[in-house]
Write an enzyme that holds these catalytic residues in place. Structure first.
Site, PDB file in Angstrom:
ATOM      1  N   ASP A  10       0.838  -1.197   0.000  1.00  0.00           N
ATOM      2  CA  ASP A  10       0.000   0.000   0.000  1.00  0.00           C
ATOM      3  C   ASP A  10       0.873   1.247   0.000  1.00  0.00           C
ATOM      4  O   ASP A  10       0.914   2.024   0.969  1.00  0.00           O
ATOM      5  CB  ASP A  10      -0.947  -0.025   1.198  1.00  0.00           C
ATOM      6  CG  ASP A  10      -1.960  -1.158   1.103  1.00  0.00           C
ATOM      7  OD1 ASP A  10      -2.330  -1.511  -0.034  1.00  0.00           O
ATOM      8  OD2 ASP A  10      -2.359  -1.695   2.143  1.00  0.00           O
ATOM      9  N   LYS A  32       0.084  -8.112  -2.377  1.00  0.00           N
ATOM     10  CA  LYS A  32      -1.212  -7.594  -2.793  1.00  0.00           C
ATOM     11  C   LYS A  32      -1.002  -6.195  -3.354  1.00  0.00           C
ATOM     12  O   LYS A  32      -0.361  -5.351  -2.724  1.00  0.00           O
ATOM     13  CB  LYS A  32      -2.174  -7.520  -1.610  1.00  0.00           C
ATOM     14  CG  LYS A  32      -3.601  -7.146  -2.008  1.00  0.00           C
ATOM     15  CD  LYS A  32      -4.331  -6.363  -0.932  1.00  0.00           C
ATOM     16  CE  LYS A  32      -3.902  -4.919  -0.898  1.00  0.00           C
ATOM     17  NZ  LYS A  32      -4.761  -4.043  -0.073  1.00  0.00           N
ATOM     18  N   ASP A  59      -6.068  -6.367  -6.016  1.00  0.00           N
ATOM     19  CA  ASP A  59      -7.194  -6.005  -5.155  1.00  0.00           C
ATOM     20  C   ASP A  59      -7.858  -4.728  -5.668  1.00  0.00           C
ATOM     21  O   ASP A  59      -7.612  -3.638  -5.164  1.00  0.00           O
ATOM     22  CB  ASP A  59      -6.665  -5.818  -3.723  1.00  0.00           C
ATOM     23  CG  ASP A  59      -7.732  -5.417  -2.734  1.00  0.00           C
ATOM     24  OD1 ASP A  59      -8.913  -5.713  -2.976  1.00  0.00           O
ATOM     25  OD2 ASP A  59      -7.371  -4.786  -1.715  1.00  0.00           O
ATOM     26  N   LEU A  62     -13.789  -4.599  -8.117  1.00  0.00           N
ATOM     27  CA  LEU A  62     -14.651  -4.096  -9.186  1.00  0.00           C
ATOM     28  C   LEU A  62     -16.126  -4.183  -8.787  1.00  0.00           C
ATOM     29  O   LEU A  62     -16.568  -5.150  -8.186  1.00  0.00           O
ATOM     30  CB  LEU A  62     -14.419  -4.894 -10.469  1.00  0.00           C
ATOM     31  CG  LEU A  62     -13.002  -4.859 -11.051  1.00  0.00           C
ATOM     32  CD1 LEU A  62     -12.968  -5.582 -12.386  1.00  0.00           C
ATOM     33  CD2 LEU A  62     -12.477  -3.442 -11.195  1.00  0.00           C
ATOM     34  N   HIS A  63     -16.867  -3.146  -9.157  1.00  0.00           N
ATOM     35  CA  HIS A  63     -18.292  -3.070  -8.803  1.00  0.00           C
ATOM     36  C   HIS A  63     -18.965  -2.181  -9.845  1.00  0.00           C
ATOM     37  O   HIS A  63     -18.928  -0.957  -9.754  1.00  0.00           O
ATOM     38  CB  HIS A  63     -18.447  -2.491  -7.399  1.00  0.00           C
ATOM     39  CG  HIS A  63     -19.839  -2.567  -6.864  1.00  0.00           C
ATOM     40  ND1 HIS A  63     -20.162  -2.225  -5.571  1.00  0.00           N
ATOM     41  CD2 HIS A  63     -21.005  -2.942  -7.434  1.00  0.00           C
ATOM     42  CE1 HIS A  63     -21.454  -2.387  -5.369  1.00  0.00           C
ATOM     43  NE2 HIS A  63     -21.994  -2.811  -6.491  1.00  0.00           N
ATOM     44  N   THR A  67     -21.696  -6.203 -17.793  1.00  0.00           N
ATOM     45  CA  THR A  67     -20.922  -6.170 -19.032  1.00  0.00           C
ATOM     46  C   THR A  67     -19.616  -5.394 -18.868  1.00  0.00           C
ATOM     47  O   THR A  67     -18.582  -5.771 -19.427  1.00  0.00           O
ATOM     48  CB  THR A  67     -21.755  -5.586 -20.200  1.00  0.00           C
ATOM     49  OG1 THR A  67     -21.009  -5.706 -21.403  1.00  0.00           O
ATOM     50  CG2 THR A  67     -22.128  -4.143 -19.948  1.00  0.00           C
ATOM     51  N   THR A  68     -19.636  -4.324 -18.089  1.00  0.00           N
ATOM     52  CA  THR A  68     -18.419  -3.543 -17.857  1.00  0.00           C
ATOM     53  C   THR A  68     -17.407  -4.354 -17.067  1.00  0.00           C
ATOM     54  O   THR A  68     -16.209  -4.358 -17.379  1.00  0.00           O
ATOM     55  CB  THR A  68     -18.757  -2.239 -17.112  1.00  0.00           C
ATOM     56  OG1 THR A  68     -19.627  -1.447 -17.927  1.00  0.00           O
ATOM     57  CG2 THR A  68     -17.500  -1.443 -16.790  1.00  0.00           C
ATOM     58  N   ARG A 182      -3.419  -8.287  12.111  1.00  0.00           N
ATOM     59  CA  ARG A 182      -2.555  -7.445  12.934  1.00  0.00           C
ATOM     60  C   ARG A 182      -1.729  -8.317  13.867  1.00  0.00           C
ATOM     61  O   ARG A 182      -2.244  -9.296  14.432  1.00  0.00           O
ATOM     62  CB  ARG A 182      -3.397  -6.466  13.779  1.00  0.00           C
ATOM     63  CG  ARG A 182      -4.144  -5.430  12.942  1.00  0.00           C
ATOM     64  CD  ARG A 182      -3.201  -4.410  12.356  1.00  0.00           C
ATOM     65  NE  ARG A 182      -3.907  -3.358  11.645  1.00  0.00           N
ATOM     66  CZ  ARG A 182      -4.198  -3.384  10.353  1.00  0.00           C
ATOM     67  NH1 ARG A 182      -3.881  -4.447   9.629  1.00  0.00           N
ATOM     68  NH2 ARG A 182      -4.820  -2.381   9.770  1.00  0.00           N
ATOM     69  N   GLN A 191      -9.458  -0.402  10.798  1.00  0.00           N
ATOM     70  CA  GLN A 191     -10.122  -1.699  10.725  1.00  0.00           C
ATOM     71  C   GLN A 191     -10.942  -1.945  11.992  1.00  0.00           C
ATOM     72  O   GLN A 191     -10.540  -1.559  13.091  1.00  0.00           O
ATOM     73  CB  GLN A 191      -9.093  -2.833  10.578  1.00  0.00           C
ATOM     74  CG  GLN A 191      -8.158  -2.667   9.389  1.00  0.00           C
ATOM     75  CD  GLN A 191      -8.781  -3.162   8.090  1.00  0.00           C
ATOM     76  OE1 GLN A 191      -9.998  -3.231   7.963  1.00  0.00           O
ATOM     77  NE2 GLN A 191      -7.955  -3.504   7.142  1.00  0.00           N
ATOM     78  N   ARG A 212       0.025  -2.989   7.123  1.00  0.00           N
ATOM     79  CA  ARG A 212       0.673  -2.009   7.990  1.00  0.00           C
ATOM     80  C   ARG A 212       1.410  -2.617   9.169  1.00  0.00           C
ATOM     81  O   ARG A 212       2.377  -2.031   9.654  1.00  0.00           O
ATOM     82  CB  ARG A 212      -0.373  -0.987   8.468  1.00  0.00           C
ATOM     83  CG  ARG A 212      -0.743  -0.007   7.380  1.00  0.00           C
ATOM     84  CD  ARG A 212      -1.932   0.870   7.740  1.00  0.00           C
ATOM     85  NE  ARG A 212      -3.194   0.138   7.615  1.00  0.00           N
ATOM     86  CZ  ARG A 212      -4.383   0.725   7.639  1.00  0.00           C
ATOM     87  NH1 ARG A 212      -4.477   2.026   7.795  1.00  0.00           N
ATOM     88  NH2 ARG A 212      -5.478   0.011   7.510  1.00  0.00           N
TER      89      ARG A 212
END
Length: 237
Positions: A10, A32, A59, A62-63, A67-68, A182, A191, A212
């Site tokens: 990240d 990731k 990661d 997708l939402h 079709t997209t 963690r 979180q 992290r």
């Protein structure tokens, strides 16, 4: 091949990512890649990581309309990553078309389709009040996992605390990918539903995503080894 622990990269740029990997000797470990890094650097960051033999969980969550998502997955399939994900809340048709897109890509790589159930930043109260979804996170996550399973997904992203219930509903071969990991001395940050690697293994998680606790640690190498030790031996630190 799926690996038990993926290190979350990240970071905002490839330069910072590369510096971290090289400084601490993490070349070749499973990683990731999330939205922050991918949206800045694009597919080239995947190519660079694969050159150093990093297994990759992409990661992107997708939402969109089916079709997209299908067309996006067809492109993603060419990258040859281990796993990629969609939001289960996109519904069964979106998940089915996402799987179809991966198959249409024809890369020859068995990329696993993973559906995100309820984000680990969500509590029961937030889900009920802000999203207006009734019930507990555990119940809703299990429902979404069952729907994803029936729609062709290979597994879900869930918190450790839902993993065992999801296994009961979907079977042991259905993958549970668990972020919010963690180490004992680490902060929860943003979180809500967190756990240690040892607890995660006992709770039925297949794959951990840890970020992290390692990347922000005073000694990232020591922290990574601790996570692996806990996972491999099921021992708390």
């Amino acid at each position: 091949m799926i690996h038990p622990i993926y290190l979350a990269l990240d970071f905002p740029t490839w330069q910072e990512t590369k510096q971290f990997i090289e400084t601490y000797g993490f070349k070749g470990v499973p990683v990731k890649v999330g939205m922050e890094l991918f949206y800045r650097e694009g597919p080239v960051v995947i190519e660079k990581l694969k050159q150093d033999n990093h297994p990759i969980f992409l990661d992107l969550k997708l939402h969109d309309i089916p079709t997209t998502v299908m067309k996006a997955m067809r492109n993603i399939s060419t990258l040859g990553v281990d796993m990629v994900n969609v939001h289960a809340l996109g519904g069964s048709e979106m998940i089915k078309w996402a799987k179809e897109g991966l198959l249409l890509g024809g890369s020859g790589i068995d990329t696993k389709l993973i559906a995100v159930t309820i984000l680990t930043s969500m509590s029961d109260e937030k889900m009920n009040e802000e999203l207006m979804i009734n019930g507990t996170v555990k119940h809703v996550a299990s429902h979404l996992a069952n729907m994803a399973n029936e729609s062709g997904a290979d597994g879900v992203v869930c918190s450790v605390h839902e993993a065992r219930k999801i296994k009961q509903v979907c079977g042991n071969d259905f993958l549970t990918v668990t972020p919010g990991i963690r180490l004992e001395q680490s902060q929860k940050d943003d979180q809500e539903r967190v756990a240690t690697p040892a607890y995660a293994k006992k709770a039925g998680a297949d794959i951990l995503v840890i970020g992290r606790s390692v990347t922000k640690a005073n000694d990232p190498v020591k922290a990574y080894k601790q996570a692996m030790e806990e996972w491999n031996n099921g021992l708390e630190s």
